[in-house]
Write a protein that holds these residues in place. Structure first.
Motif, PDB file in Angstrom:
ATOM      1  N   ILE A   1      56.481 -22.667 215.287  1.00  0.00           N
ATOM      2  CA  ILE A   1      55.265 -22.735 214.494  1.00  0.00           C
ATOM      3  C   ILE A   1      55.234 -24.074 213.780  1.00  0.00           C
ATOM      4  O   ILE A   1      56.085 -24.365 212.954  1.00  0.00           O
ATOM      5  N   SER A   2      54.243 -24.899 214.101  1.00  0.00           N
ATOM      6  CA  SER A   2      54.057 -26.133 213.352  1.00  0.00           C
ATOM      7  C   SER A   2      53.023 -25.860 212.270  1.00  0.00           C
ATOM      8  O   SER A   2      52.225 -24.941 212.365  1.00  0.00           O
ATOM      9  N   THR A   3      53.059 -26.675 211.232  1.00  0.00           N
ATOM     10  CA  THR A   3      52.140 -26.469 210.122  1.00  0.00           C
ATOM     11  C   THR A   3      50.829 -27.176 210.414  1.00  0.00           C
ATOM     12  O   THR A   3      50.801 -28.396 210.537  1.00  0.00           O
ATOM     13  N   PRO A   4      49.728 -26.439 210.529  1.00  0.00           N
ATOM     14  CA  PRO A   4      48.436 -27.052 210.819  1.00  0.00           C
ATOM     15  C   PRO A   4      48.004 -28.015 209.706  1.00  0.00           C
ATOM     16  O   PRO A   4      48.355 -27.837 208.531  1.00  0.00           O
ATOM     17  N   ALA A   5      47.221 -29.005 210.075  1.00  0.00           N
ATOM     18  CA  ALA A   5      46.767 -30.030 209.127  1.00  0.00           C
ATOM     19  C   ALA A   5      45.991 -29.424 207.967  1.00  0.00           C
ATOM     20  O   ALA A   5      46.154 -29.841 206.814  1.00  0.00           O
ATOM     21  N   THR A   6      45.158 -28.441 208.236  1.00  0.00           N
ATOM     22  CA  THR A   6      44.381 -27.793 207.174  1.00  0.00           C
ATOM     23  C   THR A   6      45.298 -27.194 206.122  1.00  0.00           C
ATOM     24  O   THR A   6      45.016 -27.260 204.922  1.00  0.00           O
ATOM     25  N   ILE A   7      46.401 -26.632 206.543  1.00  0.00           N
ATOM     26  CA  ILE A   7      47.373 -26.022 205.628  1.00  0.00           C
ATOM     27  C   ILE A   7      48.112 -27.110 204.860  1.00  0.00           C
ATOM     28  O   ILE A   7      48.303 -27.001 203.650  1.00  0.00           O
ATOM     29  N   GLN A   8      48.505 -28.167 205.549  1.00  0.00           N
ATOM     30  CA  GLN A   8      49.202 -29.278 204.894  1.00  0.00           C
ATOM     31  C   GLN A   8      48.342 -29.915 203.816  1.00  0.00           C
ATOM     32  O   GLN A   8      48.847 -30.290 202.754  1.00  0.00           O
ATOM     33  N   GLN A   9      47.043 -30.036 204.061  1.00  0.00           N
ATOM     34  CA  GLN A   9      46.138 -30.654 203.092  1.00  0.00           C
ATOM     35  C   GLN A   9      46.088 -29.906 201.769  1.00  0.00           C
ATOM     36  O   GLN A   9      45.780 -30.489 200.737  1.00  0.00           O
ATOM     37  N   LEU A  10      46.411 -28.629 201.790  1.00  0.00           N
ATOM     38  CA  LEU A  10      46.422 -27.834 200.565  1.00  0.00           C
ATOM     39  C   LEU A  10      47.780 -27.863 199.864  1.00  0.00           C
ATOM     40  O   LEU A  10      47.950 -27.235 198.828  1.00  0.00           O
ATOM     41  N   GLY A  11      48.731 -28.566 200.465  1.00  0.00           N
ATOM     42  CA  GLY A  11      50.060 -28.648 199.860  1.00  0.00           C
ATOM     43  C   GLY A  11      50.938 -27.452 200.161  1.00  0.00           C
ATOM     44  O   GLY A  11      51.949 -27.238 199.487  1.00  0.00           O
ATOM     45  N   ILE A  12      50.573 -26.675 201.164  1.00  0.00           N
ATOM     46  CA  ILE A  12      51.382 -25.522 201.560  1.00  0.00           C
ATOM     47  C   ILE A  12      52.452 -26.017 202.524  1.00  0.00           C
ATOM     48  O   ILE A  12      52.154 -26.692 203.503  1.00  0.00           O
ATOM     49  N   SER A  13      53.695 -25.691 202.232  1.00  0.00           N
ATOM     50  CA  SER A  13      54.808 -26.162 203.063  1.00  0.00           C
ATOM     51  C   SER A  13      54.875 -25.384 204.375  1.00  0.00           C
ATOM     52  O   SER A  13      54.273 -24.309 204.512  1.00  0.00           O
ATOM     53  N   GLY A  14      55.629 -25.918 205.308  1.00  0.00           N
ATOM     54  CA  GLY A  14      55.826 -25.241 206.584  1.00  0.00           C
ATOM     55  C   GLY A  14      56.475 -23.880 206.409  1.00  0.00           C
ATOM     56  O   GLY A  14      56.104 -22.909 207.072  1.00  0.00           O
ATOM     57  N   ASP A  15      57.454 -23.797 205.495  1.00  0.00           N
ATOM     58  CA  ASP A  15      58.104 -22.507 205.240  1.00  0.00           C
ATOM     59  C   ASP A  15      57.127 -21.493 204.661  1.00  0.00           C
ATOM     60  O   ASP A  15      57.147 -20.321 205.027  1.00  0.00           O
ATOM     61  N   GLU A  16      56.266 -21.944 203.759  1.00  0.00           N
ATOM     62  CA  GLU A  16      55.268 -21.044 203.171  1.00  0.00           C
ATOM     63  C   GLU A  16      54.275 -20.570 204.236  1.00  0.00           C
ATOM     64  O   GLU A  16      53.915 -19.389 204.276  1.00  0.00           O
ATOM     65  N   TYR A  17      53.854 -21.487 205.105  1.00  0.00           N
ATOM     66  CA  TYR A  17      52.925 -21.116 206.180  1.00  0.00           C
ATOM     67  C   TYR A  17      53.579 -20.106 207.121  1.00  0.00           C
ATOM     68  O   TYR A  17      52.965 -19.107 207.493  1.00  0.00           O
ATOM     69  N   ARG A  18      54.826 -20.343 207.500  1.00  0.00           N
ATOM     70  CA  ARG A  18      55.525 -19.405 208.379  1.00  0.00           C
ATOM     71  C   ARG A  18      55.655 -18.035 207.701  1.00  0.00           C
ATOM     72  O   ARG A  18      55.502 -17.003 208.343  1.00  0.00           O
ATOM     73  N   TYR A  19      55.925 -18.025 206.391  1.00  0.00           N
ATOM     74  CA  TYR A  19      55.999 -16.746 205.670  1.00  0.00           C
ATOM     75  C   TYR A  19      54.650 -16.026 205.726  1.00  0.00           C
ATOM     76  O   TYR A  19      54.593 -14.834 206.007  1.00  0.00           O
ATOM     77  N   LEU A  20      53.575 -16.749 205.449  1.00  0.00           N
ATOM     78  CA  LEU A  20      52.241 -16.133 205.454  1.00  0.00           C
ATOM     79  C   LEU A  20      51.891 -15.550 206.815  1.00  0.00           C
ATOM     80  O   LEU A  20      51.301 -14.464 206.906  1.00  0.00           O
ATOM     81  N   THR A  21      52.221 -16.265 207.880  1.00  0.00           N
ATOM     82  CA  THR A  21      51.799 -15.822 209.211  1.00  0.00           C
ATOM     83  C   THR A  21      52.772 -14.865 209.876  1.00  0.00           C
ATOM     84  O   THR A  21      52.372 -14.103 210.748  1.00  0.00           O
ATOM     85  N   LYS A  22      54.028 -14.893 209.479  1.00  0.00           N
ATOM     86  CA  LYS A  22      55.023 -14.072 210.176  1.00  0.00           C
ATOM     87  C   LYS A  22      55.638 -12.963 209.334  1.00  0.00           C
ATOM     88  O   LYS A  22      56.116 -11.980 209.881  1.00  0.00           O
ATOM     89  N   SER A  23      55.652 -13.095 208.011  1.00  0.00           N
ATOM     90  CA  SER A  23      56.405 -12.141 207.204  1.00  0.00           C
ATOM     91  C   SER A  23      55.636 -11.472 206.078  1.00  0.00           C
ATOM     92  O   SER A  23      56.016 -10.403 205.636  1.00  0.00           O
ATOM     93  N   ALA A  24      54.601 -12.095 205.568  1.00  0.00           N
ATOM     94  CA  ALA A  24      53.939 -11.594 204.362  1.00  0.00           C
ATOM     95  C   ALA A  24      53.448 -10.161 204.517  1.00  0.00           C
ATOM     96  O   ALA A  24      53.676  -9.322 203.643  1.00  0.00           O
ATOM     97  N   LEU A  25      52.787  -9.857 205.603  1.00  0.00           N
ATOM     98  CA  LEU A  25      52.252  -8.498 205.770  1.00  0.00           C
ATOM     99  C   LEU A  25      53.364  -7.479 205.933  1.00  0.00           C
ATOM    100  O   LEU A  25      53.260  -6.361 205.430  1.00  0.00           O
ATOM    101  N   LYS A  26      54.428  -7.843 206.598  1.00  0.00           N
ATOM    102  CA  LYS A  26      55.566  -6.931 206.722  1.00  0.00           C
ATOM    103  C   LYS A  26      56.171  -6.696 205.346  1.00  0.00           C
ATOM    104  O   LYS A  26      56.514  -5.577 204.987  1.00  0.00           O
TER     105      LYS A  26
END
Length: 119
Positions: A87-112
């Motif tokens: 999973i790479s961090t999309p540019a839209t996510i990077q522009q908000l200052g969200i780190s790659g680890d935070e993005y991976r958490y949101l997409t892979k772990s948050a709902l679990k």
């Protein structure tokens, strides 16, 4: 809705062919089913267009990971198996200052994690 309006750009940013109608329809269906699970009894927080774009990217990442598609449907950016699972961090996510680890958490772990609750 704002999510549907931002869907083609989100698909492209996540490596899908935004002009592929099959991919778009499948993503729309999965997102529609997912969004129906939310409770809309309280008014929603007002988002600007940047936050809507980012939310759409995150929701697509949750509902429509590239690993769901058959290999012949995956966009050209997925030339090898590592691209599908990494999973790479999309540019839209990077522009908000969200780190790659935070993005991976949101997409892979948050709902679990949320499904486990506070117990």
């Amino acid at each position: 809705s704002m999510v549907k309006m931002n869907l083609p750009r989100a698909l492209e940013e996540l490596g899908f062919d935004r002009s592929d109608n099959h991919v778009r329809r499948l993503a729309e269906a999965r997102l529609a089913n997912f969004v129906r699970t939310f409770n809309y009894s309280d008014p929603m927080v007002k988002f600007d267009s940047t936050l809507w774009k980012a939310l759409t990217v995150v929701l697509v990442g949750i509902c429509f990971p590239s690993s769901l598609l058959y290999p012949d449907v995956v966009g050209e950016s997925s030339e090898n198996d590592d691209d599908v699972t990494e999973i790479s961090t999309p540019a839209t996510i990077q522009q908000l200052g969200i780190s790659g680890d935070e993005y991976r958490y949101l997409t892979k772990s948050a709902l679990k994690s949320l499904s486990v609750g506070g117990a």
